[in-house]
Design a protein around this motif. Structure first.
Motif, mmCIF file in Angstrom:
data_model
loop_
_atom_site.group_PDB
_atom_site.id
_atom_site.type_symbol
_atom_site.label_atom_id
_atom_site.label_comp_id
_atom_site.label_asym_id
_atom_site.label_seq_id
_atom_site.Cartn_x
_atom_site.Cartn_y
_atom_site.Cartn_z
ATOM 1 N N ALA A 56 44.498 25.491 43.295
ATOM 2 C CA ALA A 56 45.220 26.606 43.335
ATOM 3 C C ALA A 56 45.644 27.058 44.678
ATOM 4 N N THR A 57 46.544 27.938 44.370
ATOM 5 C CA THR A 57 47.604 28.027 45.429
ATOM 6 C C THR A 57 48.177 29.319 45.487
ATOM 7 N N ALA A 58 47.878 30.016 44.554
ATOM 8 C CA ALA A 58 48.357 31.574 44.136
ATOM 9 C C ALA A 58 47.646 32.307 43.061
ATOM 10 N N GLY A 59 48.260 33.741 42.944
ATOM 11 C CA GLY A 59 47.463 34.238 41.963
ATOM 12 C C GLY A 59 48.965 34.603 41.161
ATOM 13 N N PHE A 60 48.411 36.155 40.063
ATOM 14 C CA PHE A 60 49.454 36.483 39.462
ATOM 15 C C PHE A 60 48.935 37.758 39.593
ATOM 16 N N TRP A 61 50.060 38.764 39.202
ATOM 17 C CA TRP A 61 49.432 40.669 38.072
ATOM 18 C C TRP A 61 51.294 40.225 37.406
ATOM 19 N N LEU A 62 50.261 39.975 35.810
ATOM 20 C CA LEU A 62 51.031 40.348 34.995
ATOM 21 C C LEU A 62 51.565 41.809 34.822
ATOM 22 N N PHE A 63 53.043 41.871 34.633
ATOM 23 C CA PHE A 63 54.235 42.990 34.385
ATOM 24 C C PHE A 63 54.156 43.035 32.302
ATOM 25 N N SER A 64 54.239 42.217 32.334
ATOM 26 C CA SER A 64 54.277 42.307 30.596
ATOM 27 C C SER A 64 53.713 40.840 29.755
ATOM 28 N N GLY A 65 53.047 40.304 29.078
ATOM 29 C CA GLY A 65 52.774 39.604 28.001
ATOM 30 C C GLY A 65 51.340 39.035 28.000
ATOM 31 N N VAL A 66 50.987 38.054 28.034
ATOM 32 C CA VAL A 66 49.261 37.950 28.250
ATOM 33 C C VAL A 66 48.590 36.009 28.513
ATOM 34 N N GLY A 91 44.478 34.863 36.930
ATOM 35 C CA GLY A 91 43.824 34.044 38.024
ATOM 36 C C GLY A 91 42.203 33.355 37.534
ATOM 37 N N SER A 92 42.070 33.115 38.146
ATOM 38 C CA SER A 92 40.924 31.612 38.229
ATOM 39 C C SER A 92 40.272 32.095 39.819
ATOM 40 N N HIS A 93 38.976 33.437 40.227
ATOM 41 C CA HIS A 93 39.516 34.254 40.986
ATOM 42 C C HIS A 93 38.323 32.489 41.572
ATOM 43 N N HIS A 94 37.189 31.453 41.106
ATOM 44 C CA HIS A 94 36.428 30.967 42.003
ATOM 45 C C HIS A 94 37.711 29.226 41.990
ATOM 46 N N ASP A 95 38.386 29.352 41.494
ATOM 47 C CA ASP A 95 39.064 28.508 41.969
ATOM 48 C C ASP A 95 40.289 28.386 42.831
ATOM 49 N N LEU A 96 40.873 29.505 42.830
ATOM 50 C CA LEU A 96 41.395 30.550 44.219
ATOM 51 C C LEU A 96 40.504 29.534 45.313
ATOM 52 N N LEU A 97 38.974 30.311 45.425
ATOM 53 C CA LEU A 97 37.962 29.937 46.666
ATOM 54 C C LEU A 97 38.183 28.659 47.260
ATOM 55 N N ILE A 115 55.523 35.494 29.388
ATOM 56 C CA ILE A 115 54.889 35.922 30.560
ATOM 57 C C ILE A 115 55.841 36.649 32.056
ATOM 58 N N THR A 116 55.807 37.875 31.985
ATOM 59 C CA THR A 116 56.871 38.167 33.663
ATOM 60 C C THR A 116 55.804 38.599 34.177
ATOM 61 N N ALA A 117 55.755 38.496 35.925
ATOM 62 C CA ALA A 117 54.415 38.476 36.746
ATOM 63 C C ALA A 117 54.739 38.494 38.068
ATOM 64 N N ALA A 118 54.045 38.854 38.739
ATOM 65 C CA ALA A 118 53.910 38.584 40.493
ATOM 66 C C ALA A 118 53.748 38.025 40.817
ATOM 67 N N ARG A 119 53.909 36.601 41.593
ATOM 68 C CA ARG A 119 53.467 35.632 42.232
ATOM 69 C C ARG A 119 52.458 36.246 43.676
ATOM 70 N N PHE A 120 51.490 35.752 44.241
ATOM 71 C CA PHE A 120 51.293 35.777 45.564
ATOM 72 C C PHE A 120 50.786 34.666 45.719
ATOM 73 N N GLU A 121 51.274 34.428 47.117
ATOM 74 C CA GLU A 121 49.881 33.075 48.042
ATOM 75 C C GLU A 121 48.770 33.748 47.671
ATOM 76 N N TRP A 122 47.559 32.965 47.505
ATOM 77 C CA TRP A 122 46.198 32.845 48.599
ATOM 78 C C TRP A 122 46.280 32.761 49.861
ATOM 79 N N THR A 123 47.111 32.382 50.008
ATOM 80 C CA THR A 123 46.483 32.315 51.678
ATOM 81 C C THR A 123 46.954 33.873 52.610
#
Length: 216
Positions: A56-66, A91-97, A115-123
Motif C-alpha cells: 500500500a503506497t497511497a491513502g485516500f480522503w473521501l469527498f463522496s461515496g462509501v 485506507g488501512s493504516h497498518h498496511d500503509l506502515l 467514489i470521488t476522493a483525494a489521493r495522497f502518497e504515503w511517502t
C-alpha cells in the motif's frame, strides 16, 4: 486541485473538528500544507482503491461515496473490516506502515459505491510529518481516532446477539446501512447473508406488529 481539496475539506470542517478533537487552526494548517500534494480520483462501484497482496503506497480522503475495507481468509471468505464515507479517510493504516518496508497489504479497499476522493502518497505524509510539528500533531489525532473506531468495532463484534450487533452498528453509523449492500453488512456483523435477511425480516414484522397494537 489544491483549491478543490480545500473547498471539499471545508464542507466537513465542523464534523472533522468534533471527530478528531483538533482546533480550527490545526485543521487549516494541515489542509494548506497537504493541498499541493493531493490528486483528485474517481472510482466506480466495485473498483479497488487498494489491493491485498501488493504494498500500500497511497491513502485516500473521501469527498463522496462509501469505501469498504476487507480481507480474504485462508478459506476464501471475504470478511468486511470496516467502512469509510463522505468526509472520512479511507485506507488501512497498518498496511500503509507495512508498505514503507515494501511489505504486501493484508487488506483490500473497494468502492462500495461510486467514489470521488483525494489521493495522497504515503511517502508525502511521512516527509511532511518529519518537517512540521503540526503535521505530526494532526497525524497523531487521526491515529487516535482510528484506534477508537477499531475499539468500537471490537466492542460490537464481542456481542453474542446478532440483533444487538446490528443495533449497535446503526447507532455508530447512522444512515450507512442504506448505502451499503446487505451482503457487506452481514459480513461486517459476522453473520451469513441468509441470517441477515431473516434478522431484517423479523425486525420488520416486530415493527409492523407494534404498529397494529396501538389502542384505538
Amino acid at each position: 486541485m489544491p483549491a478543490v481539496f480545500l473547498q471539499q475539506r471545508e464542507r466537513f470542517r465542523e464534523a472533522t473538528l468534533k471527530r478528531l478533537g483538533v482546533s480550527g487552526e490545526l485543521f487549516d494548517q494541515f489542509n494548506r500544507t497537504l493541498a499541493p500534494h493531493v490528486q483528485q480520483v474517481r472510482f466506480r462501484k466495485g473498483e479497488y482503491l487498494q489491493h491485498a497482496g501488493k504494498p500500500a503506497t497511497a491513502g485516500f480522503w473521501l469527498f463522496s461515496g462509501v469505501g469498504r475495507r476487507g480481507l480474504i481468509t485462508s478459506d476464501g471468505t471475504d470478511v468486511t473490516m470496516g467502512f469509510a464515507t463522505d468526509g472520512e479517510p479511507c485506507g488501512s493504516h497498518h498496511d500503509l506502515l507495512a508498505g514503507e518496508q515494501g511489505l504486501p497489504a493484508l487488506e483490500f479497499v473497494v468502492a462500495e459505491s461510486a467514489i470521488t476522493a483525494a489521493r495522497f502518497e504515503w511517502t508525502t505524509i511521512v516527509r511532511l510529518r518529519e518537517q512540521h510539528e503540526f503535521m505530526r500533531e494532526y497525524y497523531l489525532k487521526v491515529a487516535e481516532y482510528s484506534l477508537r473506531r477499531y475499539s468500537q468495532s471490537c466492542y460490537m463484534r464481542s456481542m453474542t446477539s446478532a440483533a444487538d450487533r446490528l443495533q449497535t452498528f446503526r447507532q455508530q453509523h447512522p444512515g450507512l446501512e442504506a448505502r451499503i449492500s446487505q451482503k457487506a453488512l452481514a459480513s461486517f456483523l459476522g453473520i451469513t447473508p441468509q441470517y441477515m435477511s431473516m434478522l431484517l425480516r423479523s425486525a420488520r414484522i416486530r415493527g409492523e406488529s407494534a404498529g397494529t397494537d396501538k389502542p384505538a
